[in-house]
Write an enzyme that holds these catalytic residues in place. Sequence first.
Site, PDB file in Angstrom:
ATOM      1  NE  ARG A 260      -3.782   1.960   2.691  1.00 37.28           N
ATOM      2  CZ  ARG A 260      -4.967   2.097   2.090  1.00 37.28           C
ATOM      3  NH1 ARG A 260      -5.381   1.164   1.250  1.00 37.28           N
ATOM      4  NH2 ARG A 260      -5.729   3.145   2.327  1.00 37.28           N
ATOM      5  NE  ARG A 275      -1.300   5.895   8.744  1.00 38.32           N
ATOM      6  CZ  ARG A 275      -2.603   5.593   8.773  1.00 38.32           C
ATOM      7  NH1 ARG A 275      -3.152   5.016   7.720  1.00 38.32           N
ATOM      8  NH2 ARG A 275      -3.335   5.853   9.844  1.00 38.32           N
ATOM      9  CD  GLU A 349      -8.621  -0.685  10.556  1.00 37.49           C
ATOM     10  OE1 GLU A 349      -8.507  -1.886  10.216  1.00 37.49           O
ATOM     11  OE2 GLU A 349      -8.026   0.247   9.994  1.00 37.49           O
ATOM     12  CB  SER A 352     -11.917  -3.314   7.911  1.00 38.61           C
ATOM     13  OG  SER A 352     -11.367  -2.130   8.450  1.00 38.61           O
ATOM     14  NE  ARG A 390      -2.581  -0.768  11.031  1.00 38.80           N
ATOM     15  CZ  ARG A 390      -3.329   0.114  10.373  1.00 38.80           C
ATOM     16  NH1 ARG A 390      -4.638   0.170  10.620  1.00 38.80           N
ATOM     17  NH2 ARG A 390      -2.796   0.923   9.496  1.00 38.80           N
TER      18      ARG A 390
END
Length: 426
Positions: A260, A275, A349, A352, A390
């Site tokens: 990403r 991130r 978070e 999801s 993460r």
Amino acid sequence: MLDLGFIRNHPELVKEAVRLKQSDFDVDQFLALDRQVLELQHQVETLRAEQNQLSKRIGQAGKDKELRESLIAEGKQLAARLKELEPQLEALTEQRQQLLYLVPQIPDPSAPVGTSEEDNVPVRYWGEKPQFDFPLLDHYTLMQKLDLVDMERAAKIAGSRSYVLKGDAARLEMALLHFAFDRIAAKGFTPLIVPAMAREFCFIGNGQFPRGRDQVYALEGEDTFLVGTAEVSITGMFKDEILSYEELPLTFVGFCPCFRKEAGTYGKDTRGVFRVHQFNKVEQYVICEASHEESVRWHEQLIRNAEELVQALEIPYRVVNVCTGDMGDGKVGMYDLECWVPSEGRYRETHSCSYFHDWQARRVNIRYRDRDGKVKFVHTLNNTALASPRILIPLLENHQQPDGSVRIPAALRPYLGGQEALRAHR
């Protein structure tokens, strides 16, 4: 995407979805373009029908040379007009298709109305937040003290937002991925290891293109891109297929390396491994019949699966119902699972969970025959099972000990040879 007929017949519903999803899509402009396409299509079809009639009349003209030449001349005029209109129709049809990809899905009425993550609504909490009677360290400090990460040498290799996991951290990530893969597979989900690069149609099908193109790494000279989730590849697997009712539901637990760009996040979460550009993820994916009730049932099951994993890792968390403005174009409903990060004093978070109805299926033409033999588009859902690095952040922080070690949750120990803690090597 939404059905074109639905948009024509329910423009106000679509406009409301645009408002709720904070989209910039112009429904009236789209419908005006659609009318242009239909009008031009009618003209082209009329001209083609006239051409067919003319061909018959030329064949019937027999030896009447004057009539034959007149009809041939008329045919040339029709052909010239078609040659002019057909490219216009093709261009407008493609323009309509590209806009159709941008039409947001109608959110479920149960989704909270809001504009950002601040409006997401907590639905449940689990676990006790740890109380520390010693100086609390953040995940990056812990990783440095335990010699688990090398950000400087990673940046030398690949630039910013890169990392090298070292020693027990490398083993821990492999253990976590294996643990999640095993737990979800044990529920009957078919394990998949899918390509980390996929063709453009997969990203269109997933809904990441055209809007999210700036987040994706393109492979130069090829019609392939690096995926940010196994969901992209699994969606592409079933393009143009018609499944049988008996095959459904299809449930998968997929793994692949993920990439990403993190465009638009300059200055955000720059410390540590929250991130990053490359990560590993285990994803849950479901293809089911076209039933809202079935989609909702699977949505609840997928979030429960994720919760079971986090509970086994003994990490406090909360589940939030994601608001309309934060859930993205294609989603009917969405949960986020957020793990407690002690150093930040907030939930972040980590998972999801979304359902789309037939929004993705229409984009890649995945259908099935129902019990009556009628062909319908399937419904699709997906949910993170576990993403690393993460998940390391709440795992390390919540389980840090006074002596500087990190306790390994019991559920992970079999994957680490019975090891009970991460300690500094002397």
